[in-house]
Structure formats: C-alpha cells, structure tokens
Scaffold this motif. Sequence first.
Motif, mmCIF file in Angstrom:
data_model
loop_
_atom_site.group_PDB
_atom_site.id
_atom_site.type_symbol
_atom_site.label_atom_id
_atom_site.label_comp_id
_atom_site.label_asym_id
_atom_site.label_seq_id
_atom_site.Cartn_x
_atom_site.Cartn_y
_atom_site.Cartn_z
ATOM 1 N N ASP A 36 0.816 -1.213 0.000
ATOM 2 C CA ASP A 36 0.000 0.000 0.000
ATOM 3 C C ASP A 36 0.850 1.264 0.000
ATOM 4 O OD1 ASP A 36 -2.080 -1.735 0.002
ATOM 5 O OD2 ASP A 36 -2.799 -1.281 2.025
ATOM 6 N N THR A 37 2.006 1.212 0.639
ATOM 7 C CA THR A 37 2.909 2.372 0.603
ATOM 8 C C THR A 37 3.407 2.617 -0.814
ATOM 9 O OG1 THR A 37 3.577 1.983 2.886
ATOM 10 C CG2 THR A 37 5.031 3.371 1.565
ATOM 11 N N LEU A 38 3.734 1.554 -1.523
ATOM 12 C CA LEU A 38 4.172 1.696 -2.913
ATOM 13 C C LEU A 38 3.053 2.241 -3.801
ATOM 14 C CD1 LEU A 38 6.215 -1.624 -3.244
ATOM 15 C CD2 LEU A 38 7.147 0.695 -3.289
ATOM 16 N N LEU A 39 1.809 1.932 -3.438
ATOM 17 C CA LEU A 39 0.670 2.430 -4.204
ATOM 18 C C LEU A 39 0.244 3.830 -3.763
ATOM 19 C CD1 LEU A 39 -1.549 -0.792 -4.374
ATOM 20 C CD2 LEU A 39 -0.312 0.280 -6.272
ATOM 21 N N GLY A 40 0.827 4.303 -2.655
ATOM 22 C CA GLY A 40 0.502 5.643 -2.176
ATOM 23 C C GLY A 40 -0.837 5.731 -1.482
ATOM 24 N N ILE A 41 -1.295 4.622 -0.900
ATOM 25 C CA ILE A 41 -2.563 4.650 -0.176
ATOM 26 C C ILE A 41 -2.313 4.420 1.311
ATOM 27 C CG2 ILE A 41 -3.925 3.926 -2.162
ATOM 28 C CD1 ILE A 41 -3.921 1.114 -1.188
ATOM 29 N N PRO A 42 -3.224 4.866 2.178
ATOM 30 C CA PRO A 42 -2.987 4.781 3.631
ATOM 31 C C PRO A 42 -2.800 3.346 4.104
ATOM 32 C CG PRO A 42 -4.852 6.225 3.149
ATOM 33 C CD PRO A 42 -4.504 5.544 1.865
ATOM 34 N N VAL A 43 -1.974 3.207 5.123
ATOM 35 C CA VAL A 43 -1.683 1.901 5.719
ATOM 36 C C VAL A 43 -2.333 1.833 7.090
ATOM 37 C CG1 VAL A 43 0.172 0.498 6.726
ATOM 38 C CG2 VAL A 43 0.458 1.508 4.449
ATOM 39 N N SER A 44 -3.089 0.770 7.337
ATOM 40 C CA SER A 44 -3.719 0.629 8.650
ATOM 41 C C SER A 44 -2.959 -0.355 9.538
ATOM 42 C CB SER A 44 -5.177 0.176 8.497
ATOM 43 O OG SER A 44 -5.269 -0.971 7.677
ATOM 44 N N ASP A 45 -2.571 -1.490 8.974
ATOM 45 C CA ASP A 45 -1.888 -2.521 9.772
ATOM 46 C C ASP A 45 -0.433 -2.659 9.343
ATOM 47 O OD1 ASP A 45 -4.304 -3.176 11.088
ATOM 48 O OD2 ASP A 45 -4.884 -4.421 9.381
ATOM 49 N N VAL A 46 0.439 -2.757 10.344
ATOM 50 C CA VAL A 46 1.871 -2.954 10.083
ATOM 51 C C VAL A 46 2.239 -4.368 10.502
ATOM 52 C CG1 VAL A 46 4.208 -2.188 10.624
ATOM 53 C CG2 VAL A 46 2.346 -0.513 10.460
ATOM 54 N N ASP A 47 2.837 -5.112 9.579
ATOM 55 C CA ASP A 47 3.257 -6.489 9.856
ATOM 56 C C ASP A 47 4.761 -6.611 9.686
ATOM 57 O OD1 ASP A 47 0.632 -7.598 10.287
ATOM 58 O OD2 ASP A 47 0.308 -7.442 8.127
ATOM 59 N N LEU A 48 5.354 -7.369 10.590
ATOM 60 C CA LEU A 48 6.787 -7.654 10.530
ATOM 61 C C LEU A 48 6.996 -9.145 10.356
ATOM 62 C CD1 LEU A 48 8.122 -5.455 13.504
ATOM 63 C CD2 LEU A 48 8.558 -5.067 11.065
ATOM 64 N N ALA A 49 7.951 -9.517 9.531
ATOM 65 C CA ALA A 49 8.396 -10.904 9.423
ATOM 66 C C ALA A 49 9.773 -10.995 10.052
ATOM 67 C CB ALA A 49 8.454 -11.344 7.959
ATOM 68 N N THR A 50 10.064 -12.137 10.677
ATOM 69 C CA THR A 50 11.348 -12.292 11.362
ATOM 70 C C THR A 50 11.834 -13.729 11.275
ATOM 71 O OG1 THR A 50 12.497 -12.015 13.485
ATOM 72 C CG2 THR A 50 10.193 -12.739 13.600
ATOM 73 N N SER A 51 13.152 -13.882 11.339
ATOM 74 C CA SER A 51 13.724 -15.225 11.373
ATOM 75 C C SER A 51 13.756 -15.786 12.794
ATOM 76 C CB SER A 51 15.146 -15.201 10.804
ATOM 77 O OG SER A 51 15.960 -14.329 11.570
ATOM 78 N N LEU A 52 13.422 -14.948 13.780
ATOM 79 C CA LEU A 52 13.424 -15.401 15.178
ATOM 80 C C LEU A 52 12.264 -16.354 15.431
ATOM 81 C CD1 LEU A 52 13.996 -11.947 16.956
ATOM 82 C CD2 LEU A 52 15.731 -13.686 16.455
ATOM 83 N N ALA A 53 12.489 -17.371 16.283
ATOM 84 C CA ALA A 53 11.416 -18.273 16.675
ATOM 85 C C ALA A 53 10.386 -17.508 17.503
ATOM 86 C CB ALA A 53 11.985 -19.437 17.487
ATOM 87 N N PRO A 54 9.122 -17.929 17.467
ATOM 88 C CA PRO A 54 8.082 -17.207 18.224
ATOM 89 C C PRO A 54 8.415 -17.053 19.711
ATOM 90 C CG PRO A 54 7.084 -18.829 16.770
ATOM 91 C CD PRO A 54 8.564 -19.049 16.699
ATOM 92 N N GLU A 55 8.958 -18.105 20.312
ATOM 93 C CA GLU A 55 9.297 -18.030 21.736
ATOM 94 C C GLU A 55 10.388 -16.989 21.987
ATOM 95 O OE1 GLU A 55 9.338 -20.747 19.877
ATOM 96 O OE2 GLU A 55 7.508 -21.771 20.569
ATOM 97 N N THR A 56 11.314 -16.870 21.043
ATOM 98 C CA THR A 56 12.375 -15.864 21.166
ATOM 99 C C THR A 56 11.796 -14.461 21.023
ATOM 100 O OG1 THR A 56 13.925 -17.453 20.192
ATOM 101 C CG2 THR A 56 14.634 -15.151 20.292
ATOM 102 N N VAL A 57 10.845 -14.303 20.103
ATOM 103 C CA VAL A 57 10.178 -13.007 19.944
ATOM 104 C C VAL A 57 9.519 -12.601 21.258
ATOM 105 C CG1 VAL A 57 8.270 -11.800 18.806
ATOM 106 C CG2 VAL A 57 9.798 -13.269 17.461
#
Length: 393
Positions: A36-57
């Motif tokens: 959506d940022t590349l399209l120039g439209i508003p962003v409501s939700d921010v998502d992160l991807a990580t290589s860390l295990a969920p328990e480590t997060v």
Amino acid sequence: MDGMILPDAEWRHRAGLDGLVRVLGDVRFVGGCVRDTLLGIPVSDVDLATSLAPETVVQYLKEAGITAVPTGIAHGTVTAVIESGPVEVTTLRRDVSTDGRRATVSFTDDWREDAARRDFTMNALYADPATGEITDYFGGLADLEARHVRFIGDPYQRIAEDHLRILRFFRFLARFGDEPDGAALKACSDRANDLMALSRERIRDELLKLLVAKDAVRVVRLMLEHRMFAPVLAVRSADRLAYVAAREEEAGIAPDPIRRLAALVPSEDVEAVGARFKLSNLQRRRLSAAVIPPEGDTRALVYRAGQESAIDRILLSDYSVRDAVTAASWEAPRFPLSGGAILARGIKAGPEVARLLRQVEDRWIAEGFPDAARVDQIADEIAGGPLRSISSE
C-alpha cells in the motif's frame, strides 16, 4: 522497479515502531504495509516478518518491557503492543500440510521459502526497516506497477492450500487490479466448488470486503459470468449493486458492505443470508430493513427508521439522490414532549397516555418537526388543553 526503496510514509514514524525493530533485530516489513505504501494509499496494519522463533520473539519483547500477546503463536504470530497500537510479528514459515482450510507449518530462516507460501506476488514484498530496500522474489513489483493480481507459482496449488484465496483473488482484483490474470481466473473458476468447504464466517468476511472495493461492480459481474457465487450465495444479477454504487458515489456517501449485500442478493433472501452468514443481530436487522421500500417524507423516514437504515432504503429505492443527501446530512431532533406533559393535562396514568403521546408525535412529524411551543399547542389540541383536570371529566 528493481532495487526499489520503500518511500517514507506516516506509518513508519509510529510511536514505538523503531524501538520494536531494534529489540527484535532481524525483521522486515512485509505484505500490505509495503504494497500500500508503494501504491501511495494509507496503511492501517503494520506487519513484521522475522527469522526469530516465536518463543524468542516473546522473550525479547518481555525483556524490553513490550507487551507480547500470543495471538497465533502456533502459526508463528505474536502481537507486539507498542505505544501507537498493535504490530503483528510472524516467524518465517513453510507449509508442512494443508487441507484448504488450515495449514500446519514449520518455521524456517529462509526468506524466499516464506515468500513462496504467500498468495499473490504483490503481497510477497519485504522491506528493510533501516534502509527501505525492497526484496522481491516473485516479480511482485512489476505486477504491482501493472496492477496485475497474480498467484505465486501454480494457482491450483495456492488454492488447494487455502480455498479462501479464490475470493481473495477477486477482492484484490476489485481493489488493485486491472485485467484479470487468465491462469488465476481459470483456476478460480475450475475450483469454485471448493468454497463450499469453508466456514460461512470466512466467506462472509471476505465477501463484505470485496463488496466495498473500488471496482466491486465490475468484478462481481466477472464472478457472475464465471458462476463464482453459485456454491455460496444466490446472486442473479449485479444490476442493483451497480445502481446503488452509482447513487452512493453521486450522493458522496461511503460504500457500505451491508447495504451492498442487500443490493446484491434477491430481496426475498436477505433474512436467510443474514442467518447463513452469521451476521450480528444488528446487521441482520439492517439487512432486512434495507429492502423495505421507503414511504413518505425523507426526514420522517430518518426519524422513524434511523439515519443509517433510511439511507440504505433510499439508495436501494427510486427516491432521488437528493433525498439520500438529505438523510445523510439531517440530524433528527428529539421529541420534545414526555408522558408527564400528558399527565399534567389531567389524563389518568395508563395506556391512554401512551396513545395520546403517539398522536402528538405523529402530528409533530407530519408538520415537519416544529419547535417545542408548537408541540405544546398540539398537545393541548389532542389532550384537551392545559387547564384540563381529572375532576372535570
């Protein structure tokens, strides 16, 4: 578009986001916020991807004093609650097994493997929070530029993994797309009956989002042409949906999913559809009311039915668009008389008070909502005058 950098945007300066990124280290922005940022439209939700295990997060967040909610930890998702709101952090993963409704996953540290399990190329874009550098494994940048909604890899395989992707394809086409991808359209059409295996709630949520998308009317027509609704919903035509959408636009009234659902399905089916899709009681009442033809003055309709329902009924009817504008802009007054005012005119307590009060209210509405002084006059006329007493009867 190779080597593209994510443009700056307001959401990238959300309070606490930089701190969250520092705490976790190996993370990238992913999915809708990048697209959506590349399209120039508003962003409501921010998502992160990580290589860390969920328990480590979870551990890192707790050590940093950031609230960690294990919203989908079995699938690798932890919600970090920062000052400016929640951010979903999901561990890189690959599918171990799928049945079209749910997936069993294992975690990985391979970013390409994580991208390969996503649905569309435009949703598999990652951006480095520090440099903004975008990583694109499957041509998503070019597809985004061309407004081309395309499955990653084999469309049949993507649909087999999650049948809801059939409806998601059409929703994304209505929101972002231009001409439909031929291979994707054929796969969706061939596998339409797979939708019957999904829960009604998942179908409902996806359909309601589709109905308010920018190009919903064109895409609904395409879906009808390919018999996409047959497994889940009786839809005969998109004409009434097109009629309502055009009137919404002319009136400057925002598209609404319940109103558009009322326009899409046959009027005689609205109650059954509300029950089947497990709409809330409020939504079901609104859906049923929307197809009742309006009668009389617009402002009286707003007063009696409520603004939202009045707008629905007007837009679905042959009332003028000006009436819809009036309904949307007019705030109904409160009836300036109580039962006590009837009692004060010497009427005995009981059903008669309510009956007379309704008569006064009906006259007040019929006269166009006059001021309190006129309401008193109406009450005098109906209830026998201000000096009437019980003993005079």
